[in-house]
Design a protein around this motif. Sequence first.
Motif, PDB file in Angstrom:
ATOM      1  N   SER A 224       8.990 -14.246  20.258  1.00  0.00           N
ATOM      2  CA  SER A 224      10.496 -14.488  19.988  1.00  0.00           C
ATOM      3  C   SER A 224       9.868 -16.039  19.518  1.00  0.00           C
ATOM      4  O   SER A 224       9.065 -16.952  19.297  1.00  0.00           O
ATOM      5  N   THR A 225      11.427 -16.519  18.559  1.00  0.00           N
ATOM      6  CA  THR A 225      11.606 -18.125  17.809  1.00  0.00           C
ATOM      7  C   THR A 225      12.356 -18.446  18.246  1.00  0.00           C
ATOM      8  O   THR A 225      13.087 -18.079  19.044  1.00  0.00           O
ATOM      9  N   PRO A 226      12.737 -19.653  18.373  1.00  0.00           N
ATOM     10  CA  PRO A 226      13.582 -20.466  18.842  1.00  0.00           C
ATOM     11  C   PRO A 226      15.009 -20.099  19.474  1.00  0.00           C
ATOM     12  O   PRO A 226      15.681 -20.263  20.213  1.00  0.00           O
ATOM     13  N   GLU A 227      15.723 -19.778  17.656  1.00  0.00           N
ATOM     14  CA  GLU A 227      16.884 -18.857  18.036  1.00  0.00           C
ATOM     15  C   GLU A 227      17.182 -17.914  19.170  1.00  0.00           C
ATOM     16  O   GLU A 227      18.098 -17.658  18.865  1.00  0.00           O
ATOM     17  N   GLN A 228      15.964 -17.391  19.947  1.00  0.00           N
ATOM     18  CA  GLN A 228      15.959 -16.515  20.533  1.00  0.00           C
ATOM     19  C   GLN A 228      15.585 -16.535  21.777  1.00  0.00           C
ATOM     20  O   GLN A 228      15.701 -15.881  22.564  1.00  0.00           O
ATOM     21  N   TYR A 229      15.378 -17.700  21.842  1.00  0.00           N
ATOM     22  CA  TYR A 229      14.814 -18.210  23.609  1.00  0.00           C
ATOM     23  C   TYR A 229      15.427 -17.629  23.806  1.00  0.00           C
ATOM     24  O   TYR A 229      17.047 -18.142  24.012  1.00  0.00           O
ATOM     25  N   SER A 230      15.370 -16.830  25.405  1.00  0.00           N
ATOM     26  CA  SER A 230      16.604 -17.046  27.179  1.00  0.00           C
ATOM     27  C   SER A 230      16.272 -18.168  27.080  1.00  0.00           C
ATOM     28  O   SER A 230      15.658 -19.032  27.038  1.00  0.00           O
ATOM     29  N   ASP A 231      17.444 -18.335  28.342  1.00  0.00           N
ATOM     30  CA  ASP A 231      17.226 -19.168  29.319  1.00  0.00           C
ATOM     31  C   ASP A 231      16.205 -19.662  29.654  1.00  0.00           C
ATOM     32  O   ASP A 231      15.249 -20.618  30.316  1.00  0.00           O
ATOM     33  N   ALA A 232      15.320 -19.036  30.457  1.00  0.00           N
ATOM     34  CA  ALA A 232      13.883 -18.785  31.202  1.00  0.00           C
ATOM     35  C   ALA A 232      13.233 -19.839  29.974  1.00  0.00           C
ATOM     36  O   ALA A 232      12.403 -19.716  30.897  1.00  0.00           O
ATOM     37  N   GLU A 233      12.734 -19.545  29.036  1.00  0.00           N
ATOM     38  CA  GLU A 233      12.617 -19.940  27.973  1.00  0.00           C
ATOM     39  C   GLU A 233      11.915 -20.969  27.527  1.00  0.00           C
ATOM     40  O   GLU A 233      11.245 -21.812  27.669  1.00  0.00           O
ATOM     41  N   TRP A 234      13.328 -21.451  27.368  1.00  0.00           N
ATOM     42  CA  TRP A 234      14.069 -22.991  27.641  1.00  0.00           C
ATOM     43  C   TRP A 234      13.166 -24.153  28.769  1.00  0.00           C
ATOM     44  O   TRP A 234      12.679 -25.165  28.155  1.00  0.00           O
ATOM     45  N   ARG A 235      13.425 -23.472  29.671  1.00  0.00           N
ATOM     46  CA  ARG A 235      12.785 -23.892  30.781  1.00  0.00           C
ATOM     47  C   ARG A 235      11.442 -23.932  30.895  1.00  0.00           C
ATOM     48  O   ARG A 235      11.351 -24.858  31.613  1.00  0.00           O
ATOM     49  N   ALA A 236      10.963 -22.849  30.431  1.00  0.00           N
ATOM     50  CA  ALA A 236       9.451 -23.614  30.486  1.00  0.00           C
ATOM     51  C   ALA A 236       8.932 -24.316  29.664  1.00  0.00           C
ATOM     52  O   ALA A 236       7.734 -24.739  29.813  1.00  0.00           O
ATOM     53  N   ARG A 237       9.623 -24.609  28.558  1.00  0.00           N
ATOM     54  CA  ARG A 237       9.729 -24.881  27.282  1.00  0.00           C
ATOM     55  C   ARG A 237       9.461 -26.141  27.237  1.00  0.00           C
ATOM     56  O   ARG A 237       8.976 -26.817  26.802  1.00  0.00           O
ATOM     57  N   LEU A 238      10.139 -26.429  28.238  1.00  0.00           N
ATOM     58  CA  LEU A 238      11.051 -27.864  28.120  1.00  0.00           C
ATOM     59  C   LEU A 238      10.871 -28.948  30.056  1.00  0.00           C
ATOM     60  O   LEU A 238      10.607 -28.070  30.586  1.00  0.00           O
ATOM     61  N   SER A 239      10.707 -29.976  29.907  1.00  0.00           N
ATOM     62  CA  SER A 239      10.505 -31.128  30.704  1.00  0.00           C
ATOM     63  C   SER A 239      11.915 -30.295  31.499  1.00  0.00           C
ATOM     64  O   SER A 239      13.187 -30.038  30.602  1.00  0.00           O
ATOM     65  N   PRO A 240      11.877 -31.005  32.823  1.00  0.00           N
ATOM     66  CA  PRO A 240      13.378 -30.334  33.559  1.00  0.00           C
ATOM     67  C   PRO A 240      14.594 -31.838  32.555  1.00  0.00           C
ATOM     68  O   PRO A 240      15.536 -30.994  32.654  1.00  0.00           O
ATOM     69  N   GLU A 241      14.544 -32.824  32.491  1.00  0.00           N
ATOM     70  CA  GLU A 241      15.145 -33.671  31.878  1.00  0.00           C
ATOM     71  C   GLU A 241      15.538 -32.756  30.146  1.00  0.00           C
ATOM     72  O   GLU A 241      16.942 -33.832  29.955  1.00  0.00           O
ATOM     73  N   GLN A 242      14.712 -33.016  29.623  1.00  0.00           N
ATOM     74  CA  GLN A 242      14.970 -32.384  28.749  1.00  0.00           C
ATOM     75  C   GLN A 242      16.000 -30.825  28.686  1.00  0.00           C
ATOM     76  O   GLN A 242      16.185 -30.562  27.617  1.00  0.00           O
ATOM     77  N   TYR A 243      15.177 -29.935  29.113  1.00  0.00           N
ATOM     78  CA  TYR A 243      16.017 -28.877  29.517  1.00  0.00           C
ATOM     79  C   TYR A 243      17.292 -29.111  29.896  1.00  0.00           C
ATOM     80  O   TYR A 243      18.596 -28.435  29.490  1.00  0.00           O
ATOM     81  N   ARG A 244      17.778 -30.172  30.709  1.00  0.00           N
ATOM     82  CA  ARG A 244      19.748 -30.973  31.385  1.00  0.00           C
ATOM     83  C   ARG A 244      20.330 -31.403  30.199  1.00  0.00           C
ATOM     84  O   ARG A 244      21.253 -31.301  29.716  1.00  0.00           O
ATOM     85  N   VAL A 245      19.083 -32.167  29.476  1.00  0.00           N
ATOM     86  CA  VAL A 245      20.290 -32.625  28.611  1.00  0.00           C
ATOM     87  C   VAL A 245      20.410 -31.210  26.854  1.00  0.00           C
ATOM     88  O   VAL A 245      22.067 -31.182  27.185  1.00  0.00           O
ATOM     89  N   ALA A 246      19.178 -31.220  26.551  1.00  0.00           N
ATOM     90  CA  ALA A 246      19.584 -30.844  25.405  1.00  0.00           C
ATOM     91  C   ALA A 246      19.843 -29.033  25.883  1.00  0.00           C
ATOM     92  O   ALA A 246      20.922 -28.036  25.051  1.00  0.00           O
ATOM     93  N   ARG A 247      19.327 -28.399  26.477  1.00  0.00           N
ATOM     94  CA  ARG A 247      20.354 -26.862  26.652  1.00  0.00           C
ATOM     95  C   ARG A 247      21.676 -26.874  28.020  1.00  0.00           C
ATOM     96  O   ARG A 247      21.934 -26.024  27.713  1.00  0.00           O
ATOM     97  N   LEU A 248      21.625 -28.473  28.728  1.00  0.00           N
ATOM     98  CA  LEU A 248      23.082 -27.825  29.433  1.00  0.00           C
ATOM     99  C   LEU A 248      24.423 -29.008  28.804  1.00  0.00           C
ATOM    100  O   LEU A 248      24.879 -29.026  28.984  1.00  0.00           O
ATOM    101  N   GLY A 249      23.701 -29.453  27.724  1.00  0.00           N
ATOM    102  CA  GLY A 249      24.711 -30.677  27.554  1.00  0.00           C
ATOM    103  C   GLY A 249      24.505 -31.695  27.785  1.00  0.00           C
ATOM    104  O   GLY A 249      25.930 -32.976  28.088  1.00  0.00           O
ATOM    105  N   GLY A 250      23.779 -32.383  28.812  1.00  0.00           N
ATOM    106  CA  GLY A 250      23.760 -32.978  29.413  1.00  0.00           C
ATOM    107  C   GLY A 250      24.049 -34.716  28.937  1.00  0.00           C
ATOM    108  O   GLY A 250      23.113 -34.741  27.716  1.00  0.00           O
ATOM    109  N   THR A 251      23.566 -35.526  28.772  1.00  0.00           N
ATOM    110  CA  THR A 251      23.599 -37.288  29.206  1.00  0.00           C
ATOM    111  C   THR A 251      22.256 -37.883  29.538  1.00  0.00           C
ATOM    112  O   THR A 251      22.792 -38.130  30.814  1.00  0.00           O
ATOM    113  N   GLU A 252      21.787 -38.782  28.582  1.00  0.00           N
ATOM    114  CA  GLU A 252      20.295 -39.405  29.742  1.00  0.00           C
ATOM    115  C   GLU A 252      20.712 -40.796  30.571  1.00  0.00           C
ATOM    116  O   GLU A 252      22.062 -41.151  29.541  1.00  0.00           O
ATOM    117  N   ARG A 253      20.374 -41.613  31.101  1.00  0.00           N
ATOM    118  CA  ARG A 253      21.294 -42.788  31.272  1.00  0.00           C
ATOM    119  C   ARG A 253      20.953 -43.592  30.353  1.00  0.00           C
ATOM    120  O   ARG A 253      19.581 -43.669  29.282  1.00  0.00           O
TER     121      ARG A 253
END
Length: 132
Positions: free
Chosen positions: A2-31
């Motif tokens: 799959s290409t990035p546009e098709q990644y599932s939530d589980a694939e993003w979780r596996a590819r990113l650090s927890p902080e990257q996932y929280r901010v980039a995929r869940l719309g969070g904000t870093e300190r």
Amino acid sequence: MSTPEQYSDAEWRARLSPEQYRVARLGGTERPFSGEHYPRTEHGDYHCVCCGSLLFHSDTKFDAGCGWPSFWAEAAGNRIKRLRDTSHGMIRVEVRCADCDAHLGHVFPDGPEPTGERYCINSVCLKFTPTP
Ligand SMILES: [Zn+2]
């Protein structure tokens, strides 16, 4: 594969650090003042940490004093999309990677000339590549 546009939530979780996932995929904000790119002044390109799309050049980076990397323009090519964000009791314009829909930060109308815009971006959403 799959290409990035098709990644599932589980694939993003596996590819990113927890902080990257929280901010980039869940719309969070870093300190504020916590990100590695905030004080960076080297010449280079800033890419989407999720899909590698080129988002910003160091030529447009400036210090807004806010604690997050700030840019007054995006790299050419419409790689960033804008969405109206009414969370937290404010009306803001959210910016996302046009390719993979990663949350990047917000854009405000108080930046320097020539655009008058300020892209306020989470460091954790960016990957820096130095250029000579
Ligand atoms: Zn992306």
